[in-house]
Design a protein around this motif. Sequence first.
Motif, mmCIF file in Angstrom:
data_model
loop_
_atom_site.group_PDB
_atom_site.id
_atom_site.type_symbol
_atom_site.label_atom_id
_atom_site.label_comp_id
_atom_site.label_asym_id
_atom_site.label_seq_id
_atom_site.Cartn_x
_atom_site.Cartn_y
_atom_site.Cartn_z
ATOM 1 N N UNK A 174 0.819 -1.216 0.000
ATOM 2 C CA UNK A 174 0.000 0.000 0.000
ATOM 3 C C UNK A 174 0.849 1.261 0.000
ATOM 4 N N UNK A 175 1.969 1.200 0.711
ATOM 5 C CA UNK A 175 2.838 2.385 0.771
ATOM 6 C C UNK A 175 4.279 1.956 0.998
ATOM 7 N N UNK A 176 5.156 2.504 0.164
ATOM 8 C CA UNK A 176 6.590 2.304 0.328
ATOM 9 C C UNK A 176 7.179 3.504 1.055
ATOM 10 N N UNK A 177 8.012 3.241 2.063
ATOM 11 C CA UNK A 177 8.738 4.304 2.750
ATOM 12 C C UNK A 177 10.143 4.385 2.166
ATOM 13 N N UNK A 178 10.432 5.450 1.447
ATOM 14 C CA UNK A 178 11.794 5.734 1.015
ATOM 15 C C UNK A 178 12.468 6.511 2.135
ATOM 16 N N UNK A 197 4.962 5.886 -3.149
ATOM 17 C CA UNK A 197 6.294 6.127 -2.595
ATOM 18 C C UNK A 197 6.300 7.428 -1.799
ATOM 19 N N UNK A 198 6.569 7.351 -0.507
ATOM 20 C CA UNK A 198 6.681 8.541 0.326
ATOM 21 C C UNK A 198 8.057 8.550 0.983
ATOM 22 N N UNK A 396 -9.694 0.384 4.776
ATOM 23 C CA UNK A 396 -11.019 0.156 5.362
ATOM 24 C C UNK A 396 -12.082 1.039 4.745
ATOM 25 N N UNK A 397 -11.648 1.917 3.807
ATOM 26 C CA UNK A 397 -12.613 2.787 3.162
ATOM 27 C C UNK A 397 -12.862 4.069 3.898
ATOM 28 N N UNK A 398 -12.022 4.349 4.927
ATOM 29 C CA UNK A 398 -12.212 5.560 5.704
ATOM 30 C C UNK A 398 -11.632 6.799 5.081
ATOM 31 N N UNK A 399 -11.016 6.643 3.936
ATOM 32 C CA UNK A 399 -10.501 7.809 3.230
ATOM 33 C C UNK A 399 -9.060 8.078 3.524
ATOM 34 N N UNK A 400 -8.699 8.124 4.811
ATOM 35 C CA UNK A 400 -7.296 8.311 5.148
ATOM 36 C C UNK A 400 -6.788 9.684 4.806
ATOM 37 N N UNK A 401 -5.955 10.237 5.656
ATOM 38 C CA UNK A 401 -5.355 11.529 5.361
ATOM 39 C C UNK A 401 -4.320 11.353 4.277
ATOM 40 N N UNK A 402 -4.336 12.200 3.229
ATOM 41 C CA UNK A 402 -3.333 12.074 2.187
ATOM 42 C C UNK A 402 -1.960 12.432 2.714
ATOM 43 N N UNK A 403 -0.912 11.758 2.216
ATOM 44 C CA UNK A 403 0.427 12.127 2.639
ATOM 45 C C UNK A 403 0.713 13.569 2.259
ATOM 46 N N UNK A 404 1.246 14.333 3.193
ATOM 47 C CA UNK A 404 1.575 15.717 2.904
ATOM 48 C C UNK A 404 2.903 15.783 2.190
ATOM 49 N N UNK A 405 3.046 16.728 1.267
ATOM 50 C CA UNK A 405 4.293 16.910 0.556
ATOM 51 C C UNK A 405 5.252 17.659 1.459
ATOM 52 N N UNK A 406 6.455 17.195 1.569
ATOM 53 C CA UNK A 406 7.419 17.853 2.443
ATOM 54 C C UNK A 406 8.523 16.900 2.806
ATOM 55 N N UNK A 407 9.157 17.134 3.947
ATOM 56 C CA UNK A 407 10.325 16.341 4.298
ATOM 57 C C UNK A 407 9.970 14.889 4.565
ATOM 58 N N UNK A 408 8.784 14.629 5.124
ATOM 59 C CA UNK A 408 8.475 13.249 5.499
ATOM 60 C C UNK A 408 7.770 12.485 4.397
ATOM 61 N N UNK A 409 7.225 13.161 3.393
ATOM 62 C CA UNK A 409 6.518 12.467 2.332
ATOM 63 C C UNK A 409 6.806 13.143 1.016
#
Length: 424
Positions: A174-178, A197-198, A396-409
């Motif tokens: 679902x999500x790769x952590x670089x 990729x975040x 789960x279909x809850x939408x989830x907060x989108x990854x914010x653009x910046x140092x962590x994503x």
Amino acid sequence: MRVLVVHNHYSSAQPSGENRVVEEEVGLLRAAGHRVGLFERRSDDIAGRSLLGKVAVPLLVPWNPAVRTELAARLRADRPDVVHVHNVFPLLSPAVLAACADAGVPVVATLHNYTQVCPPGTLHREGRECTACVGRSVPLPAVRHGCYRDSRPATVPLAVGLAVNRRRWWSGVDRFFCISAAQRDVLVRSGMPAGRLVVKHNFVPDPGVRREGDGEHLLFLGRLAEAKGVRLLMAAWDALAADGGLGVPLVVAGAGPLEPEVTAWAAGRDDVRYAGLYGPEECRKAVARSVAVVAPSLARETFGLVVAEAMAAGVPAVAASHGGFAELVEDGVTGLLHRPGEVASLAECLRRIAAGPDANREMGRAARRRYERGFGPAVGLARLEKEYRSVIAGRSGGGGAPPSVGESTGSPRVRPRGRDGGSR
């Protein structure tokens, strides 16, 4: 949250930054109250296998069916909210992804290196950068050159695993952590799904000790291998010594294939000391006593733990100006960056870092401030929890907060996938 961490521990014969990152991350999550289970294998256990068992190991690298069965049972018993995959080589294999898909559990994976696009994961061959396999669905150049352990037979299982599991990785996570933006850029250019990729930098525990005064030595701390720039450092130090030296010694600590060469080079010299392999406490003390930590890697490091550890101790770094180092070190502010692979550039940076104590102390203070803002445990925990919650909510279909653009994503939100996504 209930988290299951999946990791194949590297051999204890060589210090592994990746092993340490996994252990410290597990400790951080548990201290915050999360329930963290481990599904793991240890490469050390290979030595205790029968001859037939040892021979079978390469065959299990692309796919280990027993692991799929075992992990599926574990998932049914533990019912984790999320599975966090780290290293699966050589005993786990991408079969762990199939087990997670069978159970419908969301998966995140930390990419500690470049194994998604390069069989040995280094983007480095014969003393220089190599991207011959990047973007290829079948990494034949790696086999041709025997990139893993200088052996074609040893490289084949890695290349086969990469080729046959490419789509499984890219659809089953679902999500790769670089661990750096530089790493993410390479992977996006290779064709990996940018939306998954975040950037989530590694965190470094506070060492509990900081530099006092100007430091006693320059320090190289790491694996004694060509790719780490050991020979480059020796050549730069010899050039400085021929010109009168710096007035402070160089301490080299670590182990690896170049250990005999380093030992012979350091023997009988007053300006160099080979310290062997330090334990964790010795590492912390040695870093805190440093004028600077030196990281002259020829390979594009995905992060650079030793530089972050120096920052935590209020010590500047001299590092190669590529890969993750270029994100950690602000040239002239928290340390100095030299041109990768250039003896003269490295020598000049070493001269500068040792010759200006006032500037050096200010760099050390700036390095500590940068650590507190971006690489401390509190920051690492917040980023990890945020990404976990996002993928759990998305599945789960809850939408989830989108990854914010910046140092962590560094990517848009991941779209939810069906429970059968990525199953074999």
